[in-house]
Design an enzyme around this catalytic site. Structure first.
Site, mmCIF file in Angstrom:
data_model
loop_
_atom_site.group_PDB
_atom_site.id
_atom_site.type_symbol
_atom_site.label_atom_id
_atom_site.label_comp_id
_atom_site.label_asym_id
_atom_site.label_seq_id
_atom_site.Cartn_x
_atom_site.Cartn_y
_atom_site.Cartn_z
ATOM 1 N N LYS A 278 -0.484 -110.921 41.200
ATOM 2 C CA LYS A 278 -1.113 -111.406 42.435
ATOM 3 C C LYS A 278 -0.066 -111.920 43.429
ATOM 4 O O LYS A 278 0.895 -112.559 43.018
ATOM 5 C CB LYS A 278 -2.075 -112.552 42.054
ATOM 6 C CG LYS A 278 -2.951 -113.042 43.169
ATOM 7 C CD LYS A 278 -3.836 -114.187 42.726
ATOM 8 C CE LYS A 278 -3.184 -115.528 42.973
ATOM 9 N NZ LYS A 278 -4.110 -116.672 42.948
ATOM 10 N N LYS B 1 -1.217 -120.769 33.994
ATOM 11 C CA LYS B 1 -0.298 -121.794 34.498
ATOM 12 C C LYS B 1 0.397 -122.550 33.378
ATOM 13 O O LYS B 1 1.586 -122.821 33.476
ATOM 14 C CB LYS B 1 -1.030 -122.757 35.434
ATOM 15 C CG LYS B 1 -1.348 -122.091 36.764
ATOM 16 C CD LYS B 1 -1.697 -123.058 37.867
ATOM 17 C CE LYS B 1 -1.820 -122.274 39.175
ATOM 18 N NZ LYS B 1 -2.448 -123.032 40.244
ATOM 19 N N LYS C 84 1.292 -118.077 46.578
ATOM 20 C CA LYS C 84 2.103 -119.053 47.301
ATOM 21 C C LYS C 84 3.289 -119.500 46.470
ATOM 22 O O LYS C 84 4.331 -119.828 46.980
ATOM 23 C CB LYS C 84 1.258 -120.295 47.577
ATOM 24 C CG LYS C 84 0.228 -120.131 48.642
ATOM 25 C CD LYS C 84 -0.359 -121.514 48.923
ATOM 26 C CE LYS C 84 -1.741 -121.432 49.475
ATOM 27 N NZ LYS C 84 -2.699 -122.184 48.669
#
Ligand code: AMP
Ligand code: TRP
Length: 329
Positions: free
Chosen positions: A195, A113, A198
């Site tokens: 992956k 991130k 969202k």
């Protein structure tokens, strides 16, 4: 036997969340008749990245309704909202005082991130696994159903439980992870080595549970595959087809081997068409139920009852922890 898990209400719930997490909760609810189950909406975790007020409020309620619509039974599961139980934040702080900074910096999800974000990284993004450990340890959970991406956070939770127990005497149950056999890692339909998530920039790669079903079926139809024509499972050389087989297997409950056999003489198009139809069969009833529940009294009541039960257990744990630490008058 206790079971705890949660999902963040940051954005729309994906097929990855459903197959990697929610579907496992339902399975365990049926298999472990004696278990006490706590499933929550991890709203505090959503604050690690910027959120828009109204969207967040909507996502919290939406996730609660989706849990019920997917088959969690209100009589079997304590369904609650994390922020409504202050003990999560309280034990979160104690866990921050148990974990070492390099342990947090080593987390793959954190590293991924910050590599993407560069600026405006909040301290809570780093300390997130401490709060997650608190979520689990508060309820003395034995079992935590999660997708593969949460494995490292669970390992850290175990380390923190053991560390605390060694220092202050036996306090926490050291939890075990429960990972789905198929569907533990659903990949993006456009970039099958990434992956399905969202927070995907390209929405064509992600199937959202509440999207119009025809839109989702089209995403399956246009999923990236390879230039070969044979259908078999090979994650390295055929990540796209392997991902479709994973999704199929998780939705249907049949093994990859069975599917390989069934589709050995079929085209990619046939596989995609069957998968699109299977998706419709699974998702349509969930959507119908969702729209019945979303504004119902049943939803509010379920969350109230869940909150009460969670509160009781959590406040006992935090009192015990404070006592052990010497945080007393
Ligand atoms: P999150 O979306 O990060 O709040 O994840 C909630 C739950 O869904 C966790 O148990 C994750 O492991 C699981 N999950 C999220 N994305 C995927 C995916 N692509 N495949 C399988 N499980 C997933
Ligand atoms: N960190 C999890 C995720 O993003 C969500 C989560 C928060 C969770 N607390 C938890 C999952 C406790 C299981 C148990 O996927």
């Amino acid at each position: 036997m206790r079971l705890v898990s949660g999902i963040q209400p940051s954005g729309n719930i994906t097929l990855g969340n459903y197959l990697g997490a929610i579907k496992q909760y339902i399975k365990l609810q049926e298999e472990l008749k004696e278990a006490e189950i706590f499933i929550f909406i991890a709203d505090l975790h959503a604050l690690t990245v910027p959120q828009e007020r109204q969207a967040l409020q909507k996502s919290i309620k939406s996730l609660a309704a989706l849990y019920l619509a997917s088959g969690l039974e209100r009589d079997r599961v304590n369904l609650f909202i994390q922020s409504e139980i202050p003990a999560h934040s309280q034990l979160g702080y104690i866990m921050e005082s148990t974990v070492y900074v390099p342990e947090l910096q080593r987390m793959t999800q954190y590293k991924d991130k910050i590599a993407k974000q560069k600026e405006g990284i909040k301290a809570s993004l780093l300390t997130y696994p401490a709060l997650m450990a608190a979520d689990i340890l508060l309820y003395n959970a034995d079992l935590v159903p999660i997708g593969d991406d949460q494995k490292q956070h669970l390992e850290l939770t175990r380390t923190l439980a053991e560390r605390f127990n060694n220092t202050y005497g036996n306090t926490f149950v050291v939890p075990k992870g429960y990972f789905p056999k198929t569907g533990a890692r659903i990949m993006s339909l456009t970039e099958p080595t990434k992956k399905m998530s969202k927070s995907e920039e390209n929405p064509k790669g992600t199937i959202y549970l509440l999207d119009p079903i025809n839109q989702s079926k089209n995403k399956i139809r246009s999923a990236v595959t390879d230039s070969d024509t044979k259908i078999y499972y090979d994650k390295k050389n055929k990540p796209g087809i392997s991902n479709l087989l994973d999704i199929y297997s998780a939705l249907k409950g049949s093994s990859i081997k069975e599917l390989e056999k069934q589709y050995q003489n079929s085209s990619y198009r046939e596989l995609k068409e069957d998968l699109a139809n299977l998706l419709e069969v699974v998702i349509t009833p969930i959507q119908e139920k969702y729209f019945q529940i979303i504004n119902s009294k049943e939803l509010t009541e379920t969350l109230n009852i869940g909150k009460e039960r969670a509160s009781l257990i959590a406040s006992r744990t935090i009192a015990k922890v404070y006592r052990k630490l010497g945080i007393l008058r």
